[in-house]
Design an enzyme around this catalytic site. Structure first.
Site, PDB file in Angstrom:
ATOM      1  N   ASP A   1      35.924  32.806  41.294  1.00 36.05           N
ATOM      2  CA  ASP A   1      37.075  32.421  40.480  1.00 36.05           C
ATOM      3  C   ASP A   1      37.845  33.657  40.042  1.00 36.05           C
ATOM      4  OD1 ASP A   1      35.662  33.526  38.257  1.00 36.05           O
ATOM      5  OD2 ASP A   1      34.657  31.610  37.941  1.00 36.05           O
TER       6      ASP A   1
ATOM      7  N   ARG B   1      37.890  65.990  40.907  1.00 39.17           N
ATOM      8  CA  ARG B   1      37.831  66.267  42.348  1.00 39.17           C
ATOM      9  C   ARG B   1      38.213  67.718  42.647  1.00 39.17           C
ATOM     10  NH1 ARG B   1      42.003  65.953  46.145  1.00 39.17           N
ATOM     11  NH2 ARG B   1      41.298  65.841  48.316  1.00 39.17           N
TER      12      ARG B   1
ATOM     13  N   HIS C   1      38.208  31.959  47.317  1.00 45.48           N
ATOM     14  CA  HIS C   1      38.338  31.130  46.120  1.00 45.48           C
ATOM     15  C   HIS C   1      37.399  29.930  46.128  1.00 45.48           C
ATOM     16  CE1 HIS C   1      40.045  30.528  42.360  1.00 45.48           C
ATOM     17  NE2 HIS C   1      41.315  30.243  42.646  1.00 45.48           N
TER      18      HIS C   1
ATOM     19  N   SER D   1      37.210  63.607  49.519  1.00 46.30           N
ATOM     20  CA  SER D   1      38.433  62.850  49.236  1.00 46.30           C
ATOM     21  C   SER D   1      38.171  61.927  48.047  1.00 46.30           C
ATOM     22  CB  SER D   1      38.873  62.045  50.455  1.00 46.30           C
ATOM     23  OG  SER D   1      37.891  61.073  50.778  1.00 46.30           O
TER      24      SER D   1
ATOM     25  N   ASN E   1      42.068  51.695  52.612  1.00 52.03           N
ATOM     26  CA  ASN E   1      42.898  52.722  51.986  1.00 52.03           C
ATOM     27  C   ASN E   1      44.264  52.757  52.683  1.00 52.03           C
ATOM     28  OD1 ASN E   1      43.769  54.835  50.419  1.00 52.03           O
ATOM     29  ND2 ASN E   1      42.643  56.398  51.547  1.00 52.03           N
TER      30      ASN E   1
ATOM     31  N   ILE F   1      48.863  57.152  45.933  1.00 51.34           N
ATOM     32  CA  ILE F   1      48.858  57.721  44.589  1.00 51.34           C
ATOM     33  C   ILE F   1      50.272  58.209  44.259  1.00 51.34           C
ATOM     34  CG2 ILE F   1      47.891  59.505  43.109  1.00 51.34           C
ATOM     35  CD1 ILE F   1      45.383  59.449  44.823  1.00 51.34           C
TER      36      ILE F   1
ATOM     37  N   GLN G   1      34.574  59.466  60.457  1.00 52.61           N
ATOM     38  CA  GLN G   1      35.933  59.834  60.824  1.00 52.61           C
ATOM     39  C   GLN G   1      35.962  60.653  62.108  1.00 52.61           C
ATOM     40  OE1 GLN G   1      37.224  61.781  57.253  1.00 52.61           O
ATOM     41  NE2 GLN G   1      37.831  59.882  56.225  1.00 52.61           N
TER      42      GLN G   1
END
Length: 499
Positions: free
Chosen positions: A473, A308, A469, A323, A417, A443, A395
């Site tokens: 599975d 990045r 579920h 990002s 996020n 992070i 955004q």
């Protein structure tokens, strides 16, 4: 005396409508409005034959009235039309017009907030606003009138003529009506503060430029209403010197508090559930009927972080901020190609599974209006740079509260996020009709062992998955997570599967 009462009752209020004419001539309509105060009331001789009678005088404090006749006046009800997505009601955020304003086609009437997006309503007519049916913060319903508009093409007003007076109304009422008609200047934060404390902005005197209402004006008004008084500053004086040989008699005195205790004057408040919050109540109530399966893991982003850094300067030259999220989304799309059951939906009767062809991945976004989930569509055919450009666009629209229905619907998978705010692990809730969702933590720089057994500094992020579920599975969820993790820990491997 009965005649006086009948006259007062007929003329009291904002106006009077009289029907004039006879059997052979067409009816004409007269509208009477109050104009000013005087001491006596009387009929004057009008030009209409219906008033050709002896004058009547009333000795009473009354209001002077004036007439204006409108021929064939037509008032059209401007109704709230269907804005799609099954929405039946909206929340009125702001009015751009008031009663008496002239409007043209496509002029903004008001702004409303549905449970999905904010919409500006525009006029379909040329004319004058005669009635507004809702106040700010009211709930308006589809198919019901918003305003009454007197169309411009049929308005023809003749000169006004003095007719009669009615009982006087307090001058304070007229003044209040004029203040209500003005545009009140205040920032959204100030308006929110006033709404949270049930304060009408029309009752607050603004001290800013052009009488703009400031935060301090709201706080001062609130202090006057609640009677809160700031505690006085304590004055501390040195204790008097004790006699050298004297001994205290009895128990020592109890010290008094320096700061006086102030009575708490706060009050509970209630508010209706509306807008985005109302949509959250509805969606989460359905989501909690789904049996959730959770799975968590950690990912080493050290290589991705270096990649990045190399690409960031390139994307900034193209005007795009890069990002980690575009890499997360592309890796998820590559994983969905191998595990399509995670990009599916289950019908209400749990009999049919629909596998979605498009990878429309929603991203949870925190805004001033609440949590919204705009959708990046068709990620399976987008490059990492194209995903970054679309994220930048969403955004910007989200910050300006301009996301439309198209950007907020159609999701097939979701990534949140949450780490941009804080936290490492989460327990995300599935957004029906989707069957899986992921939450990415912050992070962290943590010590880890490399292949040689050496302790190194690693960039670690935690991910939390939730799956339906009933059709997914644990083994499927684990295999998808491992594949997604491998793409991010070795970003060059994504080149092998990119199309």
């Amino acid at each position: 005396m009965a005649t006086v009462r009948a006259l007062r009752a007929a003329l009291w209020g904002e106006g009077l409508r009289l029907r004039l004419g006879n059997g052979r001539t067409p009816l004409r309509q007269v509208r009477v409005h109050h104009y000013r105060c005087c001491s006596n009331a009387h009929f004057v001789k009008p030009e209409y034959s219906a008033f050709n009678k002896s004058p009547l005088r009333i000795s009473a404090q009354s209001r002077f009235f004036r007439t204006s006749a409108a021929f064939n006046g037509q008032v059209v009800q401007f109704k709230l039309s269907d804005i799609g997505e099954g929405i039946t009601e909206v929340h009125v955020k702001e009015w751009y017009v008031k009663v008496g304003d002239a409007v043209s086609q496509f002029d903004s009437i008001c702004e409303v907030q549905s449970d999905k997006a904010s919409v500006t309503i525009t006029s379909r007519y040329d004319g004058v606003v005669r009635k507004i049916y809702y106040s700010v913060d009211d709930t308006a319903y589809v198919g019901k009138p918003l305003v009454d508009i007197e169309t411009e093409a049929v308005r023809a007003v003749i000169p006004e003529q003095d007719v009669v007076e009615a009982p006087a109304v307090l001058n304070e009422e007229h003044t209040h009506q004029e203040i209500k008609g003005q545009k009140i200047l205040a920032t959204p934060a100030v308006r929110r503060l006033a709404m949270e404390n049930n304060i009408k902005l029309s009752e607050v005197v603004g001290t800013g430029k052009d009488e703009r209402i400031l935060k301090e004006d709201i706080l001062n008004y609130l202090a006057k209403q609640t009677g809160a008084i700031l505690p006085p500053s304590p004055e501390i004086s040195p204790p008097p010197p004790e006699p050298a040989l004297s001994k205290p008699k009895g128990p020592p005195p109890v010290p008094k508090p320096i700061t006086p205790i102030m009575a708490f004057t706060g009050k509970d408040r209630t508010e209706p559930v509306k807008g985005i919050q109302k949509a959250m109540v509805k969606t989460m109530s359905v989501a909690l009927k789904i049996p959730h399966f959770g799975y968590c893991d950690e990912v080493d982003l050290t290589r991705l972080m270096n990649l990045r850094k190399e690409l960031k300067a390139v994307t900034e030259d193209r005007g795009i901020k890069l990002s980690f999220m575009p890499f997360f989304l592309k890796a998820a799309s590559l994983g969905l190609l191998q595990h399509p059951i995670l990009n599916a939906s289950l019908d209400d009767n749990c009999q049919i599974i629909t596998y979605k062809a498009s990878h429309n991945i929603g991203i949870a976004m925190d805004t001033q209006q609440g949590l919204i989930v705009p959708v990046v569509k068709n990620i399976q055919v987008l490059s990492v740079f194209e995903i970054a450009a679309e994220l930048n666009r969403l955004q910007i629209l989200g910050s300006a509260n301009q996301l439309g229905t198209n950007e907020l619907t159609g999701g097939t998978f979701t990534l949140s996020n949450i780490g941009s705010i804080g936290g490492t692990y989460a327990k995300p809730v599935i957004l029906p009709p989707e069957v899986a969702i992921g939450a990415i933590g912050k992070i962290q720089v943590l010590p880890r062992f490399n292949a040689k057994g050496e302790v190194i500094k690693a960039q670690i992020v935690n991910v939390s998955w939730s799956a339906d579920h009933r059709i997914i599975d644990g083994a499927t969820m684990a295999r998808f997570s491992n594949l997604w993790k491998s793409y991010l820990e070795n970003p060059a491997s994504m080149l092998l599967d990119l199309k």
